[in-house]
Design an enzyme around this catalytic site. Structure first.
Site, short mmCIF file in Angstrom:
data_model
loop_
_atom_site.label_atom_id
_atom_site.label_comp_id
_atom_site.label_asym_id
_atom_site.label_seq_id
_atom_site.Cartn_x
_atom_site.Cartn_y
_atom_site.Cartn_z
N GLU A 147 0.87 -1.17 0.00
CA GLU A 147 0.00 0.00 0.00
C GLU A 147 0.91 1.22 0.00
O GLU A 147 1.46 1.60 1.04
CB GLU A 147 -0.91 -0.01 1.23
CG GLU A 147 -1.85 -1.22 1.27
CD GLU A 147 -2.79 -1.29 0.08
OE1 GLU A 147 -3.01 -0.24 -0.58
OE2 GLU A 147 -3.30 -2.38 -0.21
N CYS A 205 -1.66 9.12 2.73
CA CYS A 205 -1.30 8.62 1.40
C CYS A 205 -2.37 8.97 0.36
O CYS A 205 -2.07 9.06 -0.83
CB CYS A 205 -1.07 7.12 1.45
SG CYS A 205 -2.49 6.15 1.99
#
Length: 474
Positions: free
Chosen positions: A215, A249
Site C-alpha cells: 500500500e 497517502c
C-alpha cells in the site's frame, strides 16, 4: 514485547509462530471471531491511552482525527469482518466439465502474515490489515513505525496483554530491524509506506518468494471540470488536505484546474480554512508535522517552488506565522503556477501544501495524469456524467472518487489498494479476506473417472472422437 536485534532473533520468532500455526490446524470461525473481537476490544478499551500516545508522537495531533481515523474506522473494519467471516469462509462450488465430477474452491489460511505499518495512522494501518488477516485464519507479526515510538510501545504492551504471542506479536526497532523484518520468509507480507521503500521491501521479499501487499502512495490528482462548483470542490479538497495536516497517502497532491478558475479556488479555500481553523499554531484541532526532518522537507518544497516562479498563497490566519518549528505546524499553502521543474511536483508531498496546475480541459488533465505513474486515487469534480465516465475510462488509479475526496476508504465493501507504482494488492472487507487466503482448487472425481480415462492409452480409438470435438468447436 519483543525487541530483537538480529536476523536470527526474528527468524526464531517467526519459526515458532509458523510451528504453532501448523500445530493448531484449521482455525474455526469461533476462534477467528474471537481474535477480531479482541483486537477491537484492545483499541476501544484503551482508546484514550492510544490517542494520547499518538498526540505525543506528533507533538500535537487532533484527538478527533485520531478517534475518527485510527480508533472508530479500525474497530469498524474488525467488527465488519467478525460479522461476515462465516459467509466468506464457505467453500464455493463451481461447474465441472464431466458428469458426476464435483469441483469447488476451498479458502484456506496462508499461515503467518507480516505487517509493516507506518507512522501517519499508526493504529489503523497496523490493525486494519488484521481485519482480513484474522478473518482468513492467519496469525500475524507487526513491525510498527519507529517514528511514532510512544504509540508503538503502547501497542506492544497492549498486544502482549490481549493476545498469545503465537497469535499476534510485535517487534520494535529502527529501520535496520524493518529491513531484516522484510527479508523474513513470511507466508504473506503487508507494507504500507512510500513507493521508494516499497521497492526495497518487494526486493527483499522476493528472495523468499513471499507474496506482498504494498500500500504505497504517489501523487493523487484532483481534476476540476470547467463547469464544476468551484467552492464545493475547494471545500472538500481542503477538508482532506488539512486532515492530519495532509499526512495521508490518499491526500490530494495537486489540482488540475483552468487558469481562469484558480482565483475562485483560492478564495473558497481561504474561506474554508478561516472557518475551520480560525487559529492554527495554538489550535488543538490542527495536527503538527510528525518530526523536524519532515517539517524541514516541507519548508524546502515551498522555498523551491517560490524560487522557480510559483505564486505561494499562505492560508495562515492573519497575524500568525506561516509555520513554526516550535509547534511543528505548517499552515496550508497553495502553490499556483506549479510546474514539473519544482520538487513539489516530483515527490509525494505528505503535508498541507497543494499545487495548482493549469489544465484547460478534461482531456488535457487526462494527458497530464497519464504521463505520470499511476496514483493511489484520483478525484474528479463535475456533474456531467458523460465526462465522468470518459475520465474513468481514460485514466487508471487505485480508486476514483467523484465529487469528493478519500470517501472510498471508509466503504468496507470496496477494495482498498493501488496500481502500478501506487501499490500491489488490495484489502478491506471480503477483499482483505481473499487477499490473505489461499483459494485452493479441489476436485472430487466421478465414479467412472471419465476425465482420467480419456487420457489413458491406447489412443487410436480416441483420435476420431477428439477430432470430431475439434471440428464441432469450429
Amino acid at each position: 514485547m519483543l525487541n530483537p536485534q538480529t536476523h536470527q532473533d526474528l527468524m526464531t520468532i517467526l519459526g515458532a509462530m509458523k510451528k504453532a500455526h501448523l500445530a493448531h490446524g484449521h482455525v474455526n470461525a469461533a476462534t477467528r471471531k474471537d481474535r477480531l473481537q479482541r483486537a477491537a476490544k484492545l483499541i476501544t478499551d484503551n482508546h484514550d491511552q492510544l490517542v494520547k500516545a499518538m498526540s505525543a508522537d506528533f507533538g500535537n495531533r487532533s484527538h478527533y482525527q485520531s478517534l475518527t481515523a485510527d480508533i472508530l474506522t479500525t474497530t469498524n473494519m474488525l467488527r465488519h469482518s467478525a460479522e461476515q467471516l462465516e459467509g466468506w469462509m464457505q467453500a464455493e462450488p463451481v461447474a465441472s466439465p464431466f458428469p458426476g465430477m464435483q469441483s469447488w474452491i476451498q479458502y484456506q489460511a496462508l499461515g503467518v502474515v507480516g505487517i509493516i505499518s507506518p507512522w501517519n495512522f499508526p493504529i489503523n494501518l497496523a490493525f486494519g490489515p488484521l481485519a482480513g488477516v484474522f478473518a482468513a485464519g492467519n496469525s500475524a507479526l507487526i513491525k510498527p513505525s519507529e517514528l511514532t515510538p510512544r504509540t508503538s510501545e503502547v501497542l506492544a504492551e497492549l498486544i502482549a496483554r490481549y493476545f498469545d504471542p503465537m497469535e499476534l506479536g510485535v517487534v520494535l526497532g529502527d529501520a535496520s530491524v524493518g529491513a531484516a523484518f522484510s527479508a523474513l520468509p513470511f507466508d504473506h507480507l503487508v507494507f504500507t509506506g512510500s513507493t521508494t521503500v516499497g521497492r526495497h521491501v518487494m526486493k527483499a521479499a522476493a528472495e523468499n518468494l513471499v507474496p506482498v501487499t504494498l500500500e504505497l502512495g504517489g501523487k493523487s490528482p484532483v481534476v476540476i471540470e470547467e463547469n464544476a462548483d468551484i467552492s464545493l470542490a475547494a471545500e472538500r479538497v481542503m477538508t482532506v488536505k488539512t486532515f492530519n495536516a495532509g499526512q495521508i497517502c490518499l491526500a490530494p497532491d495537486y489540482v488540475l484546474i483552468r487558469d481562469d478558475k484558480a482565483d475562485a479556488f483560492v478564495a473558497a479555500a481561504k474561506s474554508l480554512i478561516a472557518n475551520s481553523y480560525p487559529e492554527i499554531q495554538t489550535n488543538k484541532d490542527y495536527t503538527s508535522i510528525v518530526n523536524e526532518r519532515h517539517f524541514q522537507r516541507l519548508i524546502g518544497l515551498i522555498q523551491d517552488a517560490n524560487d522557480k516562479g510559483a505564486r505561494i498563497v499562505s492560508l495562515a490566519p492573519e497575524g500568525e506565522p506561516d509555520y513554526d518549528i516550535i509547534t511543528g505546524k505548517i499552515a496550508p499553502h497553495l502553490i499556483l503556477n506549479a510546474n514539473d521543474s519544482m520538487a513539489v511536483m516530483q515527490e509525494e508531498i505528505f503535508g498541507p501544501l497543494l499545487p495548482l496546475v493549469a489544465a484547460d480541459s478534461v482531456n488535457e488533465a487526462i494527458r497530464f495524469i497519464n504521463a505520470r505513474p499511476r496514483p493511489l486515487a484520483a478525484y474528479y469534480f463535475g456533474n456531467d456524467m458523460e465526462k465522468q465516465n470518459h475520465f474513468a475510462e481514460k485514466t487508471t488509479s487505485g480508486a476514483l472518487v467523484i465529487n469528493d475526496v478519500m470517501s472510498h476508504a471508509s466503504v468496507e465493501t470496496l477494495p482498498f489498494g493501488g496500481v502500478g507504482a501506487s501499490g500491489i494488492g488490495a484489502y478491506h472487507g471480503i477483499h482483505g479476506f481473499r487477499q490473505f487466503t489461499h483459494a485452493k482448487a479441489v476436485v472430487r472425481q466421478s465414479e467412472d473417472g471419465a476425465s482420467n480415462l480419456r487420457l489413458r492409452a491406447p489412443y487410436e480409438e480416441k483420435i476420431s472422437a477428439a477430432t470430431a470435438l475439434l471440428n464441432g468447436n469450429k
